[in-house]
Design a protein around this motif. Structure first.
Motif, PDB file in Angstrom:
ATOM      1  N   ARG A   1      -1.215   3.945   8.363  1.00 20.21           N
ATOM      2  CA  ARG A   1      -0.518   2.673   8.165  1.00 20.21           C
ATOM      3  C   ARG A   1       0.968   2.923   8.341  1.00 20.21           C
ATOM      4  O   ARG A   1       1.512   3.889   7.802  1.00 20.21           O
ATOM      5  CB  ARG A   1      -0.818   2.109   6.780  1.00 20.21           C
ATOM      6  CG  ARG A   1      -0.333   0.680   6.572  1.00 20.21           C
ATOM      7  CD  ARG A   1      -0.846   0.094   5.274  1.00 20.21           C
ATOM      8  NE  ARG A   1      -2.298  -0.140   5.336  1.00 20.21           N
ATOM      9  CZ  ARG A   1      -3.189   0.555   4.657  1.00 20.21           C
ATOM     10  NH1 ARG A   1      -2.804   1.550   3.880  1.00 20.21           N
ATOM     11  NH2 ARG A   1      -4.474   0.281   4.762  1.00 20.21           N
ATOM     12  N   THR A   2       1.630   2.071   9.097  1.00 21.74           N
ATOM     13  CA  THR A   2       3.038   2.286   9.422  1.00 21.74           C
ATOM     14  C   THR A   2       3.934   1.223   8.795  1.00 21.74           C
ATOM     15  O   THR A   2       3.486   0.122   8.458  1.00 21.74           O
ATOM     16  CB  THR A   2       3.244   2.287  10.946  1.00 21.74           C
ATOM     17  OG1 THR A   2       2.754   1.046  11.490  1.00 21.74           O
ATOM     18  CG2 THR A   2       2.501   3.442  11.595  1.00 21.74           C
ATOM     19  N   GLU A   3       5.198   1.578   8.662  1.00 19.89           N
ATOM     20  CA  GLU A   3       6.167   0.669   8.051  1.00 19.89           C
ATOM     21  C   GLU A   3       6.392  -0.570   8.910  1.00 19.89           C
ATOM     22  O   GLU A   3       6.521  -1.682   8.407  1.00 19.89           O
ATOM     23  CB  GLU A   3       7.487   1.419   7.859  1.00 19.89           C
ATOM     24  CG  GLU A   3       8.593   0.604   7.217  1.00 19.89           C
ATOM     25  CD  GLU A   3       9.890   1.382   7.107  1.00 19.89           C
ATOM     26  OE1 GLU A   3      10.868   0.811   6.574  1.00 19.89           O
ATOM     27  OE2 GLU A   3       9.932   2.555   7.555  1.00 19.89           O
ATOM     28  N   ARG A   4       6.422  -0.379  10.237  1.00 20.23           N
ATOM     29  CA  ARG A   4       6.664  -1.500  11.150  1.00 20.23           C
ATOM     30  C   ARG A   4       5.376  -1.851  11.894  1.00 20.23           C
ATOM     31  O   ARG A   4       4.486  -1.017  12.073  1.00 20.23           O
ATOM     32  CB  ARG A   4       7.781  -1.142  12.136  1.00 20.23           C
ATOM     33  CG  ARG A   4       9.135  -1.022  11.456  1.00 20.23           C
ATOM     34  CD  ARG A   4      10.259  -0.958  12.480  1.00 20.23           C
ATOM     35  NE  ARG A   4      10.373   0.343  13.110  1.00 20.23           N
ATOM     36  CZ  ARG A   4      11.108   1.349  12.616  1.00 20.23           C
ATOM     37  NH1 ARG A   4      11.765   1.188  11.471  1.00 20.23           N
ATOM     38  NH2 ARG A   4      11.188   2.487  13.261  1.00 20.23           N
TER      39      ARG A   4
ATOM     40  N   LYS B   1      -0.179  -3.375  11.078  1.00 26.84           N
ATOM     41  CA  LYS B   1       0.502  -2.150  10.683  1.00 26.84           C
ATOM     42  C   LYS B   1      -0.445  -0.955  10.574  1.00 26.84           C
ATOM     43  O   LYS B   1      -0.114   0.058   9.972  1.00 26.84           O
ATOM     44  CB  LYS B   1       1.230  -2.356   9.340  1.00 26.84           C
ATOM     45  CG  LYS B   1       2.414  -3.307   9.416  1.00 26.84           C
ATOM     46  CD  LYS B   1       3.197  -3.341   8.102  1.00 26.84           C
ATOM     47  CE  LYS B   1       4.425  -4.236   8.231  1.00 26.84           C
ATOM     48  NZ  LYS B   1       5.220  -4.254   6.971  1.00 26.84           N
TER      49      LYS B   1
ATOM     50  N   GLN C   1       4.314  10.992  11.857  1.00 28.22           N
ATOM     51  CA  GLN C   1       5.642  10.374  11.837  1.00 28.22           C
ATOM     52  C   GLN C   1       6.634  11.192  12.655  1.00 28.22           C
ATOM     53  O   GLN C   1       7.427  10.650  13.437  1.00 28.22           O
ATOM     54  CB  GLN C   1       6.132  10.240  10.397  1.00 28.22           C
ATOM     55  CG  GLN C   1       7.489   9.565  10.266  1.00 28.22           C
ATOM     56  CD  GLN C   1       7.859   9.327   8.813  1.00 28.22           C
ATOM     57  OE1 GLN C   1       7.004   8.992   7.996  1.00 28.22           O
ATOM     58  NE2 GLN C   1       9.137   9.514   8.475  1.00 28.22           N
TER      59      GLN C   1
ATOM     60  N   ALA D   1       9.114   8.650  14.445  1.00 27.79           N
ATOM     61  CA  ALA D   1       9.214   7.547  13.479  1.00 27.79           C
ATOM     62  C   ALA D   1       9.489   6.209  14.155  1.00 27.79           C
ATOM     63  O   ALA D   1      10.157   5.345  13.605  1.00 27.79           O
ATOM     64  CB  ALA D   1      10.295   7.847  12.438  1.00 27.79           C
TER      65      ALA D   1
ATOM     66  N   GLY E   1       8.506   3.608  11.991  1.00 24.00           N
ATOM     67  CA  GLY E   1       8.968   3.800  10.632  1.00 24.00           C
ATOM     68  C   GLY E   1       8.139   4.831   9.885  1.00 24.00           C
ATOM     69  O   GLY E   1       7.505   5.702  10.485  1.00 24.00           O
ATOM     70  N   SER E   2       8.124   4.729   8.585  1.00 25.40           N
ATOM     71  CA  SER E   2       7.373   5.690   7.777  1.00 25.40           C
ATOM     72  C   SER E   2       5.871   5.506   7.990  1.00 25.40           C
ATOM     73  O   SER E   2       5.396   4.424   8.331  1.00 25.40           O
ATOM     74  CB  SER E   2       7.714   5.522   6.293  1.00 25.40           C
ATOM     75  OG  SER E   2       7.400   4.207   5.871  1.00 25.40           O
TER      76      SER E   2
ATOM     77  N   GLU F   1       1.840   6.329   6.504  1.00 25.98           N
ATOM     78  CA  GLU F   1       0.969   6.678   5.391  1.00 25.98           C
ATOM     79  C   GLU F   1      -0.462   6.819   5.897  1.00 25.98           C
ATOM     80  O   GLU F   1      -0.884   6.070   6.785  1.00 25.98           O
ATOM     81  CB  GLU F   1       1.011   5.589   4.308  1.00 25.98           C
ATOM     82  CG  GLU F   1       2.370   5.375   3.675  1.00 25.98           C
ATOM     83  CD  GLU F   1       2.334   4.242   2.676  1.00 25.98           C
ATOM     84  OE1 GLU F   1       1.273   3.582   2.564  1.00 25.98           O
ATOM     85  OE2 GLU F   1       3.362   4.007   2.018  1.00 25.98           O
TER      86      GLU F   1
END
Length: 389
Positions: free
Chosen positions: A190-193, A218, A247, A252, A255-256, A258
């Motif tokens: 799962r990504t920040e953006r 995401k 990442q 990145a 973004g971050s 998970e």
């Protein structure tokens, strides 16, 4: 001996799709599968995400399979970008406003829906926990020896039992095998953006990372391709360490990162059968052509091959006319080779070039991407291959 028109060994996606195509031509089909019926009906999520071209979607729609997929199982591929080494520039592909490049669907979802459709066809008999132990030709039929069961006489036997097909070997057909010495480790992240429906392929030095956009904006499937000697190293990373690796390798860009799923690993081996048919025998799916996943053509070629073979067979009458059956199988081989050989060879060349970290190869990689970036016909040809119906 039990009687049927065609036996297909292997109830994977290619075997199931072909069984449905043939059943609707009023051909009786027996599917022989080693696994149990519960496993086929409720396949585990194996981490693999299948990129589908528009042609494959059209075929799945005609079978009534595409309509059964849930909305959360279909990711839309709007564009793709390729990055080489540590470069900040990229080669980009999109359909120039003509709709998505393709779609991304979990392998388990394709298996489940194909199984559901096949189960509704009266002309299909599924025999699970069945292993073929031998075969021979007899009186214009091929007789199969099945472990723990009566022999089965068929007008045509079709092997769809993986790229390491045992049935292909029993028929005396060899294959060129290419062990790439690499392993693909796959896991969802799962990504920040939001990913915006863009597939990202990062050919780093020493490893490759692909981020495939899934239905959730995401969530992506991360595919880390690494040398076989380092596969366990990646598998043994903690979830947080794996996310950090993704990442870092993606710079990145989203973004971050998970983790949000279990990891799986798959050795990468390419296979191309020496021939796709013999007397009353044919190969489809990975048993005929097993692809490296970098160009995402494996399942699409398998589905196209099944469609081609079913069209060549036409009706049940052709199965019982030896000369016409032989011509039909020959035409299938010609057609499937014309479609698969350039893609198979081209994919292997891409792998050879973009996994070679020696200086001459690095320079050539950059040159290839620069030429492709500034030569629109190359990109148009690739997009056309993905979006053609």
């Amino acid at each position: 001996m039990l009687q049927t028109d065609i036996a297909i060994v292997g109830a994977g996606p290619a075997g199931l799709a072909l069984a449905v195509m043939l059943a609707r031509r009023d051909i009786r089909v027996t599917l022989l599968e080693r696994q149990g019926e519960e496993t086929l009906g409720n396949p585990d999520d194996d981490g693999r995400e299948i990129a589908l071209t528009h042609k494959s979607v059209r075929i799945l729609e005609s079978l009534g399979v595409w309509q059964r997929l849930r909305d959360d199982e279909v990711g839309v591929l709007q564009a793709a970008t390729v990055v080489d080494g540590n470069s900040t520039s990229s080669l980009n592909f999109d359909s120039r406003g003509r709709g998505p490049l393709g779609f991304i669907v979990p392998n388990s979802a394709i298996r489940r829906t194909l199984y559901e459709v096949a189960g509704e066809e009266a002309n299909i008999q599924l025999r699970c926990n069945s292993a073929v132990t031998g075969m021979h030709l007899e009186d214009n039929c091929r007789v199969l020896n099945i472990e723990g069961a009566d022999d089965l006489a068929v007008a045509l036997l079709i092997a769809a039992d993986s790229r390491f097909s045992e049935v292909r070997r029993m028929a005396g057909i060899g294959a060129d095998m290419r062990d790439f010495g690499r392993v693909a480790v796959v896991g969802r992240v799962r990504t920040e953006r939001v990913h915006q429906g863009i597939a990202r392929e990062c050919f780093r030095y020493g490893s490759t990372l692909a981020l495939l956009p899934l239905s959730e904006p995401k969530t992506s499937s991360a595919v880390v391709t690494i040398s076989a000697s380092r596969a366990e190293e990646i598998m043994q990373l903690s979830d947080a360490e794996f996310a950090a690796h993704v990442q870092r390798e993606s710079t990145a860009i989203l973004g971050s990162v998970e983790p949000c799923g279990k990891r799986h690993k798959y050795p990468l081996v390419g296979v191309y059968a020496h021939q796709f048919y013999a007397e009353r025998f044919a190969l489809v799916g990975d048993a005929a052509v097993g692809m490296h996943p970098v160009t995402a053509h494996g399942f699409n070629l398998g589905l196209a091959g099944a469609d081609s073979l079913s069209r060549q067979l036409e009706t049940v009458a052709r199965l019982y006319q030896p000369a016409k059956l032989a011509r039909a199988l020959s035409r299938y081989q010609i057609q499937h080779r014309l479609e698969s050989q350039p893609i198979y060879s081209g994919t292997n060349r891409v792998v050879d070039l973009f996994t070679n970290d020696h200086l001459p190869a690095k320079l050539l990689r950059k040159a290839v991407l620069r030429v492709s970036e500034h030569f629109p016909p190359v990109r148009r040809a690739i997009v056309h291959q993905l979006t053609r119906h």
